[in-house]
Design an enzyme around this catalytic site. Structure first.
Site, short mmCIF file in Angstrom:
data_model
loop_
_atom_site.label_atom_id
_atom_site.label_comp_id
_atom_site.label_asym_id
_atom_site.label_seq_id
_atom_site.Cartn_x
_atom_site.Cartn_y
_atom_site.Cartn_z
N GLU A 193 0.82 -1.20 0.00
CA GLU A 193 0.00 0.00 0.00
C GLU A 193 0.86 1.26 0.00
O GLU A 193 0.56 2.23 -0.69
CB GLU A 193 -0.92 0.01 1.23
CG GLU A 193 -1.95 -1.11 1.23
CD GLU A 193 -1.48 -2.35 1.96
OE1 GLU A 193 -2.31 -3.02 2.58
OE2 GLU A 193 -0.26 -2.67 1.90
N ARG B 169 11.16 -21.78 -9.55
CA ARG B 169 12.21 -21.76 -8.53
C ARG B 169 12.58 -20.34 -8.12
O ARG B 169 12.89 -20.08 -6.97
CB ARG B 169 13.46 -22.47 -9.06
CG ARG B 169 13.37 -23.99 -9.10
CD ARG B 169 14.67 -24.56 -9.64
NE ARG B 169 14.72 -26.01 -9.56
CZ ARG B 169 15.78 -26.74 -9.90
NH1 ARG B 169 16.87 -26.13 -10.37
NH2 ARG B 169 15.74 -28.06 -9.78
#
Length: 327
Positions: A47, A179
Site C-alpha cells: 500500500e 524456482r
C-alpha cells in the site's frame, strides 16, 4: 484486482516471511495512478509503495489490494492508518488477514469513514501468489508443493536410472521460473548422490536469476565430497518431515518445493505434509523404472490419497496438473 495480483506475483519469493501483497491506487475518476508490491523484510508494504507512486492523486481515491491492510505496528507503521492519512475513501481487498497480530484493518478503516469491500477475486488470490503465505499464517508451517516430472506411465526414470530429460524444454524453463519465486527447494540424499543437482534458478541462457531459493538436503549421512550442494545447501540431518518444516519455519521460509526423490515424497505423504502437487506428465512410455512416490502409506484402495484437481494446462508437449489433497 487483476493488476494488484500481478504486482503480488512480481514480488513473490522476495518478501518472506511477510506476504507478497499487491496494491493498485485509483484516483477519484477510477484511473490507475499507483502500483506497488511488498518490499523485502523491513521495507515498505504494498500500500505504501502504491501510494508513493500515486502521490497527491490518491486523495479521494480507491485502494485495491490483495490482502486486508494491516492494523499493527511492526517494522513499519499500520497500512490501514497510512491509507487513511493519504485520503483514501474506498478500499477493496481480496482476502482477510488470518494473522491475529495484523488483522483488524477493516475495522480501523471503517471507523475512519472509509468504505470497505471484501472478497473480490478471493479464490484467484488464495490459489495464486498468496497461497503459501496464507497457509503459513494459518498453520505456522511452510507450504509444501511436491513437484515432479514423469512419463505417461508414471515413471520418473528409465530402468537404468537415466532421467534427463523426461519433461520438455518448455516445462524445464517453467520450473526454473517457479524456482525463482520460492523460498526453498528440498531434496533427499539419494537425489544428491544420483543426480548431483545444483537446485538453482536459471534463465534460458543458463545464467542465474536474481532470486535464488535456499537449497535443502534431507538425510543423516554426509553430503558426497565434491557435490554441487556440498557448500551451498542447508543440510538437515533428519528424516522427519515435521522436523524439516520446523527448521525451515525458524528461518522464515514460507514457500517450499519438494523435488526429490520418491522416498522423501513418500515420507511427506505419510506425514500429511504435502499441500499441493504439481505434476509434469510427458507423452512418453518407459514401461519400467522407479515410480514418482514410494510408500505413501497406502496399503489398500480405501487408503488411497484423494486429490482435487485445480488446473490442467499444456506445457509444451507435456501436461501440467495442479492438485491439492481433499479435506
Amino acid at each position: 484486482m487483476t493488476l494488484a495480483i500481478a504486482e503480488s506475483e512480481r514480488v513473490r519469493g522476495t518478501t518472506s516471511p511477510n506476504p507478497p501483497v499487491g496494491c493498485v491506487i485509483l484516483d477519484e475518476g477510477g484511473d490507475a495512478v499507483g502500483f506497488g508490491g511488498t518490499q523485502p523484510v523491513g521495507g515498505p508494504h504494498a500500500e505504501v509503495m502504491a501510494l508513493r507512486a500515486a502521490g497527491s492523486k490518491a486523495r479521494g481515491g480507491t485502494a485495491v489490494v490483495t490482502l486486508e491492510p494491516c492494523a499493527h505496528h511492526g517494522r513499519t507503521p499500520p497500512c490501514a492508518e497510512t491509507l487513511i492519512e493519504a485520503g483514501i475513501k474506498h478500499v477493496i481487498h481480496a482476502t482477510s488477514d488470518p494473522n491475529p497480530k495484523a488483522a483488524g484493518g477493516v475495522e480501523v478503516l471503517r471507523a475512519a469513514g472509509v468504505t470497505v469491500e471484501s472478497g473480490l477475486m478471493e479464490q484467484e488470490v488464495s490459489r495464486g501468489p498468496l497461497r503459501a503465505w496464507l497457509h503459513y499464517a494459518r498453520t505456522g508451517r511452510p507450504h509444501v508443493t511436491w513437484k515432479y516430472a514423469a512419463s505417461l506411465d508414471g515413471r520418473i526414470a528409465a530402468r537404468d536410472g537415466t532421467s534427463q530429460w523426461i519433461s520438455s524444454e518448455t516445462s524445464r524453463k517453467e520450473v526454473h521460473g517457479l524456482r525463482a519465486k520460492l523460498d526453498a527447494i528440498v531434496v533427499g540424499m539419494n537425489t544428491v548422490r544420483l543426480d548431483d543437482p545444483a537446485l538453482t534458478a536459471r534463465d534460458a541462457g543458463g545464467m542465474p536469476l536474481p532470486h535464488q531459493p535456499l537449497p535443502v538436503v534431507v538425510g543423516t549421512s554426509d553430503l558426497p565430497e565434491g557435490a554441487k550442494l556440498q557448500h551451498t545447501a542447508l543440510h538437515l540431518r533428519t528424516h522427519e518431515p515435521d522436523a524439516v518444516l520446523a527448521a525451515l519455519a525458524e528461518r522464515g521460509v514460507v514457500d517450499v518445493v519438494l523435488e526429490g526423490g520418491p522416498t522423501l515424497a513418500g515420507a511427506f505423504w505419510r506425514a500429511g505434509r504435502i499441500d499441493r502437487v504439481l505434476a509434469y506428465i510427458a507423452p512418453t512410455l518407459l514401461g519400467d523404472g522407479p515410480a514418482a512416490v514410494l510408500d505413501a502409506g497406502v496399503s489398500t484402495i480405501t487408503d488411497a490419497v484423494r486429490l482435487t484437481v485445480e488446473d490442467v494446462t499444456m506445457s509444451g508437449p507435456d501436461l501440467r496438473i495442479s492438485a491439492v489433497p481433499r479435506t
